[in-house]
Design a protein around this motif. Structure first.
Motif, PDB file in Angstrom:
ATOM      1  N   PRO A 165       0.828  -1.220   0.000  1.00  0.00           N
ATOM      2  CA  PRO A 165       0.000   0.000   0.000  1.00  0.00           C
ATOM      3  C   PRO A 165       0.855   1.260   0.000  1.00  0.00           C
ATOM      4  O   PRO A 165       1.764   1.421   0.821  1.00  0.00           O
ATOM      5  N   ARG A 166       0.553   2.176  -0.901  1.00  0.00           N
ATOM      6  CA  ARG A 166       1.319   3.411  -0.991  1.00  0.00           C
ATOM      7  C   ARG A 166       1.201   4.298   0.249  1.00  0.00           C
ATOM      8  O   ARG A 166       2.169   4.982   0.599  1.00  0.00           O
ATOM      9  N   PRO A 167       0.044   4.369   0.923  1.00  0.00           N
ATOM     10  CA  PRO A 167      -0.002   5.214   2.125  1.00  0.00           C
ATOM     11  C   PRO A 167       1.059   4.866   3.161  1.00  0.00           C
ATOM     12  O   PRO A 167       1.650   5.751   3.776  1.00  0.00           O
TER      13      PRO A 167
ATOM     14  N   GLY B  58      -8.971   5.197  -2.675  1.00  0.00           N
ATOM     15  CA  GLY B  58      -9.535   3.859  -2.526  1.00  0.00           C
ATOM     16  C   GLY B  58      -9.277   2.946  -3.706  1.00  0.00           C
ATOM     17  O   GLY B  58      -9.481   1.725  -3.591  1.00  0.00           O
ATOM     18  N   VAL B  59      -8.857   3.494  -4.853  1.00  0.00           N
ATOM     19  CA  VAL B  59      -8.552   2.643  -6.007  1.00  0.00           C
ATOM     20  C   VAL B  59      -7.164   2.036  -5.815  1.00  0.00           C
ATOM     21  O   VAL B  59      -6.188   2.772  -5.690  1.00  0.00           O
TER      22      VAL B  59
ATOM     23  N   ALA C 229      -9.360  12.738   5.011  1.00  0.00           N
ATOM     24  CA  ALA C 229     -10.718  12.369   5.409  1.00  0.00           C
ATOM     25  C   ALA C 229     -11.751  12.957   4.450  1.00  0.00           C
ATOM     26  O   ALA C 229     -12.706  12.272   4.048  1.00  0.00           O
ATOM     27  N   VAL C 230     -11.566  14.219   4.070  1.00  0.00           N
ATOM     28  CA  VAL C 230     -12.525  14.868   3.169  1.00  0.00           C
ATOM     29  C   VAL C 230     -12.513  14.214   1.791  1.00  0.00           C
ATOM     30  O   VAL C 230     -13.568  13.942   1.208  1.00  0.00           O
ATOM     31  N   THR C 231     -11.321  13.958   1.252  1.00  0.00           N
ATOM     32  CA  THR C 231     -11.246  13.321  -0.062  1.00  0.00           C
ATOM     33  C   THR C 231     -11.792  11.891  -0.017  1.00  0.00           C
ATOM     34  O   THR C 231     -12.428  11.434  -0.962  1.00  0.00           O
ATOM     35  N   GLY C 232     -11.535  11.188   1.084  1.00  0.00           N
ATOM     36  CA  GLY C 232     -12.103   9.848   1.215  1.00  0.00           C
ATOM     37  C   GLY C 232     -13.608   9.864   1.277  1.00  0.00           C
ATOM     38  O   GLY C 232     -14.289   9.038   0.649  1.00  0.00           O
TER      39      GLY C 232
ATOM     40  N   VAL D 192     -19.280   9.905  -4.183  1.00  0.00           N
ATOM     41  CA  VAL D 192     -19.318   9.751  -5.634  1.00  0.00           C
ATOM     42  C   VAL D 192     -19.643   8.308  -6.009  1.00  0.00           C
ATOM     43  O   VAL D 192     -20.454   8.046  -6.905  1.00  0.00           O
ATOM     44  N   ALA D 193     -18.987   7.349  -5.338  1.00  0.00           N
ATOM     45  CA  ALA D 193     -19.265   5.939  -5.625  1.00  0.00           C
ATOM     46  C   ALA D 193     -20.713   5.580  -5.301  1.00  0.00           C
ATOM     47  O   ALA D 193     -21.367   4.842  -6.047  1.00  0.00           O
TER      48      ALA D 193
END
Length: 236
Positions: free
Chosen positions: A79-81, A155-156, A213-216, A222-223
């Motif tokens: 995982p990149r994070p 999340g992708v 958190a906001v982008t997540g 959107v999903a």
């Protein structure tokens, strides 16, 4: 005595066809990825978070080595994070962001190149489902815009997106440029969080966590909206 008959060239021809087979190449790709994943698991790269840089290693060499390891680890589905947080912990905000972004582009290029070389010919004939054809058409016609959206969308899975994009006709330039631009915001946020992890009440750490958190949350909304669209009644 009559000369013995020359050996038939058929076995050699069969071996050559087998080596050129798309499925042979796909099997090689799977073996390479599996070997990379096993190597990463055996090396335990998460130890960098606790142990820090190797003692006595020059800073520049450590920077380049980390960027290369970052790229190879992302190609092996790390995982990149986690890697971006490690970059912030080891190198700070500025250098850590550069190392993480360089590793991101390197890892995407490795994944994309391997899948394009070894897996595309075998997997393209399998694109028969409607949604697979739609995704392939979108990436092929609007490569930069589509890949930029994928990178901005939290999340992708990063490595999975790389390997899937390689099956399409997406070009190298739009793929790498969209990867660099689209990955920069979230990568920088994780690096900032890692560099200020010792002071979780600092404004920088809280701003980075708030951004993630906001982008997540936006990605979830959107999903969710897209999942509801097929069920809506079309206007007559």
């Amino acid at each position: 005595m009559p000369d013995s008959a020359a050996p038939s060239p058929v076995p050699d021809g069969r071996r050559a066809r087998f080596a050129r087979s798309p499925w042979t190449r796909l099997g090689l790709l799977v073996a390479i990825i599996g070997g990379a994943v096993a190597t990463v698991l055996a090396c335990h790269p998460e130890r960098l978070l606790a142990g820090g840089l190797p003692a006595g290693m020059p800073y520049g060499a450590a920077f380049l080595l980390f960027a290369a390891a970052y790229g190879l680890c992302t190609a092996a589905f790390v995982p990149r994070p986690v890697l971006s947080v490690a970059a912030g912990t080891l190198f700070g905000t500025q250098a850590g962001s550069l190392a993480a972004l360089a590793g991101t582009v390197l890892g995407s290029a490795v994944s994309f190149g391997l899948a394009r070389l070894l897996g595309q010919k075998a997997l393209r004939p399998l694109l028969r489902a409607r949604w697979l054809k739609a995704a392939d058409r979108q990436l092929s016609r609007h490569g930069f815009r589509s890949m930029l959206a994928v990178r901005l969308f939290p999340g992708v899975p990063f490595a999975a997106a790389n390997y899937c994009a390689a099956v399409s006709r997406l070009g190298w330039s739009p793929f790498l440029l969209a990867t660099a631009l689209g990955s920069a915001p979230s990568t920088t946020a994780y690096v900032i969080a890692g560099s200020h992890a010792a002071s979780p009440t600092s404004p920088a750490f809280m701003a980075a966590v708030a951004f993630l958190a906001v982008t997540g949350l936006a990605a979830v909304l959107v999903a969710w909206r897209r999942a509801l669209l097929p069920g809506r009644q079309r206007p007559s």
